[in-house]
Design a protein around this motif. Structure first.
Motif, PDB file in Angstrom:
ATOM      1  N   ALA A   1      -7.059   8.067  -1.173  1.00  0.00           N
ATOM      2  CA  ALA A   1      -5.694   7.980  -1.712  1.00  0.00           C
ATOM      3  C   ALA A   1      -5.205   9.356  -2.145  1.00  0.00           C
ATOM      4  O   ALA A   1      -4.051   9.714  -1.915  1.00  0.00           O
TER       5      ALA A   1
ATOM      6  N   ASP B   1      -2.428   4.571   1.573  1.00  0.00           N
ATOM      7  CA  ASP B   1      -2.125   3.528   0.586  1.00  0.00           C
ATOM      8  C   ASP B   1      -2.275   2.141   1.218  1.00  0.00           C
ATOM      9  O   ASP B   1      -2.587   2.018   2.404  1.00  0.00           O
TER      10      ASP B   1
ATOM     11  N   VAL C   1      -0.030   3.848  -5.268  1.00  0.00           N
ATOM     12  CA  VAL C   1      -1.367   3.231  -5.276  1.00  0.00           C
ATOM     13  C   VAL C   1      -1.542   2.375  -6.533  1.00  0.00           C
ATOM     14  O   VAL C   1      -1.976   1.227  -6.465  1.00  0.00           O
TER      15      VAL C   1
ATOM     16  N   ALA D   1      -7.305   0.342  -8.257  1.00  0.00           N
ATOM     17  CA  ALA D   1      -5.882   0.102  -8.512  1.00  0.00           C
ATOM     18  C   ALA D   1      -5.635  -0.213  -9.989  1.00  0.00           C
ATOM     19  O   ALA D   1      -4.647   0.239 -10.566  1.00  0.00           O
TER      20      ALA D   1
END
Lengths: 322, 317
Positions: B87, B93, B154, B233
């Motif tokens: 990321a 993503d 993200v 996340a």
């Protein structure tokens, strides 16, 4: 033929051992907690940089798992077997530190403490003569965090969540008790809504903060006993969209925390200069090697890192922030 | 369809006791904290259980087949690191990150499965080795420093909501559904249970046991990888020290749900109930602001009580 070869091998081995023995002058061995933690990596960096400057041979040994106490005992014995001039120890349990220092002293090795909180009485009782001690005053650190909370508070009865580290860890206990004592003194009406262990774990800190926000939607402050937990709390607050309502104060001043402070996510972190701790430990060890053991308990300074402090670049202590 | 199989699972395993226990805990916490029963809190419990829940789906198959996977949490940490790295450095993503996390997990699972087949050593030993290797790889990749401060697109993943449920909770429930269908609707699921019941019988039936075991560990790795993606996340980081000791929580959840630790018996309903039991317990204790000392005591007592309850009912295994 075999006997000749064996003799030759023995001579070579003996020569090697003498050579190793010769290298052992001005040797300093450090026993540290797990280097998986950015804080201890910075301490190591300080040790290595200062060792180069001061021409001291420094070996840093560290455990894999901080929770495995016997690993510290084994590592300590390995360090003593290397017969250094000075052994500097930091473990997560006082009893192990004292035992390690005592054993080293029995082997006529000078001993020092690094970032460890042990009472003078306990050291005296164990018959240990410390060459020096250097580290952070964790009680003061907790107090400093509480003072920052008080300075930012605009409410009569602010609600505060405390995220503690692993229970049984002396540093954690000192930070939390320092915070609570100072808060009671300066802001007696403040309400601690929960003081619970997130075990230094980011996800656990996130979940506890989310649960607390659910129970206490008008939460005002979170004090986390280290930056990793503070960053977990920050994410829970962001997900609850309460960034403007809840301030988070961490401890350590690690790189990620500084990044989060600059980005406006984390309110502050009480930095404790691990690089300086590592550097000073070598400088004090050098003094000792030259027969001038200070025997003093040196406390490194503390600095509350906020967005203003980081962006202004004015504080001279910032050069030690790594 | 679900109701019929749910009732069958209740008869076959100690799922009923687990559900009774879960409901009793819910009642206790609802009486003691007004915030507990709110819809937001119930969604919070599901979100907080998402990482453990996903790993538990994979562990259900591993335990059903008579093996054990101690590397699940380390694989989760490694996946969170590779995912965060991609990321940050490759600016990936969404699905691309899911792919990277799942691929990392699958590769680790494949290695574990291959080594168990090749060495014929107990899964306990091989996955213990894998635990160290994957954790070490995570530390080496990051130099021990977490990858923090990912781009907003993200971290937004954790903020998304559908029908009042967060995306991590939905992914966990989706994972449970996939696990359920695999375990009950496919030959793979039936063979996994049979392998756990008796390896000799599986071989006598002509099952390709090494291939089956390999597939089970790859599947478990995929779920651990997905858990790593959720971890990344939710916490906005790839943390090499993430999930220390979570593997034991995962195994506890699966066994609490009625799975036999020695294989041959496991259900996804049970695993979900076990995961929720642990999630509700932690959430309730936090809501009641119980001190850490007593939290540890409560968790111990509750786990023993849950085990005692298993002695009563249609199946006292």
């Amino acid at each position: 033929m075999f006997a000749k070869r064996a003799l030759l091998f023995l001579c070579l081995f003996a020569g090697l051992m003498i050579n190793v023995g010769a290298q052992a002058a001005n040797r300093c061995v450090f026993v540290l907690p797990s280097l998986a933690n950015p804080y201890w990596q910075t301490v190591k960096l300080g040790i290595e940089d200062a060792a180069k400057e001061n021409e001291i041979e420094a070996t840093v040994l560290s455990v894999v798992n901080d929770q495995a106490k016997e690993e510290f005992v084994n590592l300590c014995q390995t360090a003593i077997s290397q017969n250094p001039d000075i052994l500097v120890v930091c473990t997560t349990a006082d009893s192990i530190t004292l035992r390690c220092l005592h054993e080293a002293q029995n082997h006529h090795i000078k001993v020092g403490l690094l970032d460890t909180v042990i009472s003078d009485a306990a050291i005296k009782k164990a018959g240990i003569k410390l060459s020096f001690s250097v580290g952070t005053d964790n009680v003061k650190l907790g107090e400093k965090a509480a003072q920052f909370v008080v300075s930012q508070n605009k409410l009569a009865t602010p609600k505060i969540l405390i995220l503690e580290g692993v229970i049984g860890n002396t540093c954690n206990a000192c930070r939390v008790s320092g915070f609570k004592q100072e808060l009671t003194k300066k802001l007696p009406k403040a309400k601690i809504v929960n003081s619970v262990s997130a075990e230094w774990d980011r996800l656990k800190a996130l979940n506890i903060t989310a649960d607390t926000l659910n129970r206490t939607p008008d939460l005002n402050f979170v004090f986390a006993a280290n930056d990793t937990m503070a960053l977990g709390a920050v994410e829970a607050i962001r997900l609850a969209k309460k960034n403007n309502q809840v301030m988070v104060v961490g401890v350590d001043g690690i790189a990620d925390a500084r990044k989060a402070i600059t980005a406006g996510r984390l309110t502050a972190s009480v930095a404790q200069f691990p690089y300086l701790i590592g550097k000073r430990s070598i400088e004090l060890a050098k003094e000792c090697l030259h027969g001038q053991c200070s025997q003093k308990d040196e406390k490194t300074p503390l600095l509350v890192l906020t967005k203003n402090v980081l962006e202004s670049h004015r504080d001279p202590l910032l050069k030690y922030v790594r | 369809m679900f109701a019929k199989e749910f009732l069958r699972d209740i008869n076959k395993t100690s799922l009923l006791q687990c559900i009774v226990f879960l409901l009793a805990m819910c009642l206790f916490f609802a009486l003691n904290s007004s915030a507990f029963i709110s819809p937001i809190n119930l969604c919070n419990i599901l979100t907080a259980s998402s990482v453990i829940g996903l790993m538990a789906v994979g562990a259900t198959f591993v335990i059903a087949s008579g093996c054990i996977d101690l590397a699940a949490a380390s694989i989760m940490a490694l996946s969170s690191v590779t995912c965060a790295w991609a990321a940050q450095n490759l600016h990936y993503d969404g699905l691309a990150l899911v792919g990277i996390a799942v691929a990392t997990g699958a590769l680790c699972g494949l290695t574990s499965g291959f080594l168990i087949n090749f060495t014929k050593a107990p899964s306990f030993i091989i996955t213990l080795g894998m635990l160290s290797i994957s954790r070490a790889l995570a530390f080496i990749l990051t130099g021990g420093i977490p990858i923090y401060g990912l781009e907003e697109r993200v971290t937004k993943i954790a903020e998304m909501q559908w029908f009042g449920l967060s995306l991590p909770a939905l992914i966990m429930l989706g994972g449970m559904l996939v696990g359920y269908l695999l375990l009950t609707r496919t030959r793979f699921g039936a063979h996994s249970l049979l392998l756990g019941d008796s390896q000799a019988a599986s071989e006598a039936m002509g099952l390709r046991v090494p291939l089956l075991r390999l597939a089970i560990f790859v599947l478990a790795g995929c779920f651990s990888g997905l858990a790593g993606f959720i971890f990344m996340a939710r916490t906005n980081s790839g943390d090499p020290s993430a999930g220390m000791n979570y593997e034991l929580t995962v195994i506890t959840a699966v066994v609490l749900g009625g799975a036999n630790l020695f294989g041959g018996r496991a259900t996804i309903f049970g695993t979900l109930a076990g995961v929720l039991c642990l999630g509700v317990l932690q959430n309730g204790l936090n809501l009641m602001a119980i001190s850490t000392f007593y939290q540890t005591l409560f968790i111990g007592i509750v786990l023993i009580l849950a085990s005692l309850l298993r002695r009563f009912g249609p199946n006292n295994g």
